[in-house]
Write a protein that holds these residues in place. Structure first.
Motif, mmCIF file in Angstrom:
data_model
loop_
_atom_site.group_PDB
_atom_site.id
_atom_site.type_symbol
_atom_site.label_atom_id
_atom_site.label_comp_id
_atom_site.label_asym_id
_atom_site.label_seq_id
_atom_site.Cartn_x
_atom_site.Cartn_y
_atom_site.Cartn_z
ATOM 1 N N MET A 284 0.842 -1.168 0.000
ATOM 2 C CA MET A 284 0.000 0.000 0.000
ATOM 3 C C MET A 284 0.897 1.244 0.000
ATOM 4 O O MET A 284 1.865 1.311 0.746
ATOM 5 C CB MET A 284 -0.887 -0.019 1.256
ATOM 6 C CG MET A 284 -1.836 1.126 1.341
ATOM 7 S SD MET A 284 -2.857 1.181 2.839
ATOM 8 C CE MET A 284 -3.394 -0.479 3.034
ATOM 9 N N ASP A 285 0.571 2.223 -0.811
ATOM 10 C CA ASP A 285 1.397 3.422 -0.899
ATOM 11 C C ASP A 285 1.000 4.455 0.163
ATOM 12 O O ASP A 285 0.009 4.286 0.883
ATOM 13 C CB ASP A 285 1.331 4.020 -2.305
ATOM 14 C CG ASP A 285 -0.088 4.381 -2.728
ATOM 15 O OD1 ASP A 285 -0.889 4.784 -1.870
ATOM 16 O OD2 ASP A 285 -0.386 4.271 -3.921
ATOM 17 N N PHE A 286 1.797 5.519 0.258
ATOM 18 C CA PHE A 286 1.576 6.542 1.281
ATOM 19 C C PHE A 286 0.167 7.131 1.203
ATOM 20 O O PHE A 286 -0.520 7.260 2.212
ATOM 21 C CB PHE A 286 2.618 7.668 1.153
ATOM 22 C CG PHE A 286 2.309 8.833 2.050
ATOM 23 C CD1 PHE A 286 2.631 8.780 3.393
ATOM 24 C CD2 PHE A 286 1.679 9.959 1.560
ATOM 25 C CE1 PHE A 286 2.325 9.836 4.238
ATOM 26 C CE2 PHE A 286 1.371 11.018 2.386
ATOM 27 C CZ PHE A 286 1.695 10.958 3.732
ATOM 28 N N GLY A 287 -0.245 7.513 0.017
ATOM 29 C CA GLY A 287 -1.553 8.151 -0.149
ATOM 30 C C GLY A 287 -2.692 7.264 0.330
ATOM 31 O O GLY A 287 -3.625 7.739 0.991
ATOM 32 N N GLN A 288 -2.634 5.995 0.008
ATOM 33 C CA GLN A 288 -3.688 5.068 0.429
ATOM 34 C C GLN A 288 -3.672 4.876 1.944
ATOM 35 O O GLN A 288 -4.718 4.820 2.583
ATOM 36 C CB GLN A 288 -3.542 3.723 -0.284
ATOM 37 C CG GLN A 288 -4.727 2.811 -0.102
ATOM 38 C CD GLN A 288 -6.018 3.421 -0.635
ATOM 39 O OE1 GLN A 288 -6.065 3.878 -1.776
ATOM 40 N NE2 GLN A 288 -7.056 3.446 0.162
ATOM 41 N N ARG A 289 -2.462 4.775 2.534
ATOM 42 C CA ARG A 289 -2.369 4.654 3.997
ATOM 43 C C ARG A 289 -2.962 5.878 4.673
ATOM 44 O O ARG A 289 -3.713 5.777 5.637
ATOM 45 C CB ARG A 289 -0.910 4.473 4.439
ATOM 46 C CG ARG A 289 -0.454 3.044 4.471
ATOM 47 C CD ARG A 289 0.891 2.877 5.142
ATOM 48 N NE ARG A 289 1.938 3.726 4.580
ATOM 49 C CZ ARG A 289 2.554 3.508 3.426
ATOM 50 N NH1 ARG A 289 2.240 2.446 2.700
ATOM 51 N NH2 ARG A 289 3.488 4.322 2.995
ATOM 52 N N LEU A 290 -2.616 7.071 4.158
ATOM 53 C CA LEU A 290 -3.129 8.316 4.731
ATOM 54 C C LEU A 290 -4.653 8.359 4.636
ATOM 55 O O LEU A 290 -5.340 8.656 5.624
ATOM 56 C CB LEU A 290 -2.518 9.520 4.014
ATOM 57 C CG LEU A 290 -2.998 10.886 4.474
ATOM 58 C CD1 LEU A 290 -2.680 11.113 5.951
ATOM 59 C CD2 LEU A 290 -2.382 11.984 3.616
ATOM 60 N N LYS A 291 -5.185 8.037 3.492
ATOM 61 C CA LYS A 291 -6.634 8.050 3.301
ATOM 62 C C LYS A 291 -7.311 7.039 4.224
ATOM 63 O O LYS A 291 -8.329 7.350 4.858
ATOM 64 C CB LYS A 291 -6.981 7.749 1.844
ATOM 65 C CG LYS A 291 -8.466 7.836 1.549
ATOM 66 C CD LYS A 291 -8.745 7.646 0.078
ATOM 67 C CE LYS A 291 -10.235 7.779 -0.203
ATOM 68 N NZ LYS A 291 -10.516 7.663 -1.645
#
Length: 84
Positions: A1-8
């Motif tokens: 999972m990339d940063f953006g998906q983790r943040l979301k």
């Protein structure tokens, strides 16, 4: 999972909107959206603010795992005495 998906995912799990996050971190909603879409990355100050607001570590946000993915306990770091 990339940063953006983790943040979301973290934001949604905690019930916050992009507006909530942007207000807490002191950036625009467009900035939060660009982080979640991985078109831009937050600076260090924003990462710290994100971690505090979302009550998570920067390691979690950045998906940093211990080397060898093995966490050491304090007990495992204490050398044992050798018997003579």
């Amino acid at each position: 999972m990339d940063f953006g998906q983790r943040l979301k995912n973290l934001r949604l799990e905690r019930g916050y909107t992009q507006q909530d996050l942007s207000s807490a971190v002191g950036v625009s909603t467009v900035a939060v959206r660009s982080w979640e879409h991985n078109t831009k990355k937050p600076n260090m100050d924003a990462l710290i603010a994100l971690g505090r607001f979302l009550n998570t570590s920067i390691d979690t946000l950045l998906d940093i795992q211990p080397k060898g993915s093995e966490q050491k306990t304090i007990v495992s770091l204490i050398p044992t005495a050798k018997k003579s």
